[in-house]
Design an enzyme around this catalytic site. Structure first.
Site, PDB file in Angstrom:
ATOM      1  N   SER A   1       2.381  -5.017  -0.717  1.00 15.80           N
ATOM      2  CA  SER A   1       3.717  -5.053  -0.164  1.00 15.80           C
ATOM      3  C   SER A   1       4.042  -3.843   0.718  1.00 15.80           C
ATOM      4  CB  SER A   1       4.736  -5.117  -1.311  1.00 15.80           C
ATOM      5  OG  SER A   1       4.651  -3.974  -2.152  1.00 15.80           O
TER       6      SER A   1
ATOM      7  N   LYS B   1       9.007   3.506   2.279  1.00 15.61           N
ATOM      8  CA  LYS B   1       8.991   2.067   2.044  1.00 15.61           C
ATOM      9  C   LYS B   1      10.376   1.577   1.632  1.00 15.61           C
ATOM     10  CE  LYS B   1       6.374  -1.298  -0.767  1.00 15.61           C
ATOM     11  NZ  LYS B   1       5.302  -1.416  -1.783  1.00 15.61           N
TER      12      LYS B   1
ATOM     13  N   SER C   1      -0.658  -2.896  -3.947  1.00 16.94           N
ATOM     14  CA  SER C   1       0.240  -2.840  -2.790  1.00 16.94           C
ATOM     15  C   SER C   1       0.098  -1.595  -1.924  1.00 16.94           C
ATOM     16  CB  SER C   1       1.695  -2.985  -3.241  1.00 16.94           C
ATOM     17  OG  SER C   1       1.963  -4.312  -3.617  1.00 16.94           O
TER      18      SER C   1
END
Length: 471
Positions: free
Chosen positions: A159, A84, A183
């Site tokens: 996210s 990520k 997330s």
């Protein structure tokens, strides 16, 4: 096995195929890079594709495999993974979803990235995140929006939206994500994946500090429980100086997938009182799972912790303070984060500390609910996945309220630091995945993983593939 089947083969099976020399790391990486090049321009799951370094690493691992004994190989030798874009990988950009940082190159690896490399993984690239990791959809300014491979008009969540989209579309076998308010679990829900939010202290933030008072943690996303558990084993572990830590699991989390749980006492709720009930599709997912758990021999009854609504104000105070502290000029922030940052400016040190104190007191009340139950079954989110851009034109205050009313079942367990696992259960009328989450006692990931594996065995999921990903 054709390229599509190989791309959707589990990470553990890919590791086995490499050990048996039925496929090489180079061949496997090339499969994923070809798929990324062909499909990701529509999906937007990667912000950086590390093709050159991935091929070099794969080539070196392929050559080394010739003269290396199988028992000397790390567990995921030659298997690809994505990272990520909130986490540093040396030599690659780390933008935090901010276009102003597109040219910033990380000079070191985050601690979990080191662990991932030591486990033998090959990094394919950096996956898209919402700006600063704050929002449950992945549409940062200056980047293409990440889209859901099950239906490109919809979000993959946030996210860790890029991580989830890439994994669901067969552009990575597994992914690293992070969860500060849902997330990991939210993108798992949106994309039909398994996502684990570990207990506080399970995974180190080294070499950086923890800026969110234990709210956030890194964790795995995968297409099945075993892959997620094995990746959690890789990511877990204490680093000297960590503010929180837990002992190493014994046996491993992967071993927990092979050990059926004893009959558990499980509470369930189809909503998050007093915010409200989930929509009909998400309610039904909980009810169907509760019924299945009864059939599997567990004691299941209605129940839910009280007081979770009291967390919203202190949780938000702590959460938005990070935006203000980061020092990013507000002109570079999208309007929701600008709104958060401006609000944080009016928060004194005393108010912040009172918010931390209040959050910890409420968390104690929530955790006490688990004195009487082993596991809590909840909706992951309170309604089905939203469209890309659906809330972009809303005023920040209204957007915030929409977010709260969607993700409500997730943040309380970031505040408490308890483990939770999101698992897929079916589809909504638009053909988008839906699922549930299981929340456990502190440090009880093994119980959740064992239970999730039992559910998965009773109603397999990983055979499902988005039509987009079969192209």
């Amino acid at each position: 096995m054709d390229a599509v089947d190989l791309a959707f083969t589990s990470a553990l099976e890919q590791a086995r195929l490499i050990r048996q020399k039925e496929i090489s790391p180079l061949e496997l990486v090339q499969v994923y890079l070809e798929r990324i090049q062909r499909l990701d321009r529509r999906l937007g799951s990667y912000v950086t594709v590390a093709a050159e370094s991935a091929i070099a690493d794969a080539q070196a691992k392929t050559e080394a495999l010739v003269n290396t004994a199988v028992d000397e190989l790390p567990p995921f030798y030659g298997v690809p993974i994505s990272i990520k874009d909130l986490n540093m990988v040396a030599g690659l950009p780390c933008t935090f979803g901010l276009r102003v940082l597109k040219q910033r190159i990380a000079t070191q690896d985050d601690g979990i990235v080191k662990r991932i490399k030591q486990a033998g993984f090959i990094i394919l690239g950096k996956t898209a995140t919402s700006e600063m990791g704050t929002l449950p959809y992945t549409e940062p300014k200056g980047f293409p929006p990440a889209r859901n491979p099950w239906h490109l008009d919809y979000t993959p969540g946030g996210s860790s939206g890029g991580a989830a989209a890439a994994t669901a579309a067969g552009l990575s076998p597994v992914a690293q994500g992070s969860d500060g308010g849902g997330s990991i679990r939210g993108p798992a829900f949106c994309c039909g994946l398994v996502g684990i939010k570990p207990s506080r202290g399970r995974i180190s933030f080294a070499p950086l500090g923890d800026r969110l008072n234990g709210i956030a943690t890194n964790g795995p996303l995968a297409r099945n429980v075993a892959d997620a558990a094995a990746l959690l084993d890789v990511m877990s572990g204490y680093v000297p100086g960590d503010p929180y830590w837990l002992p190493e699991p014994e046996p491993s989390f992967l071993a927990a997938t092979e050990r059926p749980p004893h009959p558990l006492k499980i509470a369930f709720s189809t909503g998050m009182p007093p915010i409200g009930e989930a929509d009909a599709v998400c309610q039904q997912a909980v009810l169907d799972t509760a019924h299945l758990l009864e059939q599997l021999g567990h004691h299941v009854e209605p129940g839910c912790p009280t007081g979770t609504e009291k967390l919203e104000k202190p949780f938000t105070t702590v959460f938005q303070a990070v935006l203000n502290e980061a020092g990013v000029p507000e002109i570079f922030l999208e309007k929701m984060n600008r709104w958060f940052s401006i609000r944080a400016r009016f928060c004194s040190c005393g108010k912040y500390l009172r918010a931390v104190d209040q959050m910890q007191i409420i968390a104690r009340e929530i955790v006490s609910f688990f004195d009487a139950v082993d596991v809590l079954l909840l909706p992951t989110y309170l309604h089905s996945t939203i469209r890309v851009g659906e809330w972009v034109n809303l005023r920040p205050a209204k957007n915030f309220r929409k977010i709260v009313e969607w993700i409500a079942p997730c943040p309380p367990f970031n505040a408490t630091g308890q483990p939770a696992i999101a698992i897929p259960t079916g589809f909504d009328p638009n053909g988008l995945p839906v699922g549930v989450q299981l929340v456990g006692r502190p440090a009880a990931e093994a119980t959740l993983i064992s239970l999730a594996a039992q559910i998965e065995a009773a109603q397999p999921w990983s055979q499902h593939r988005p039509a987009f990903a079969r192209e």
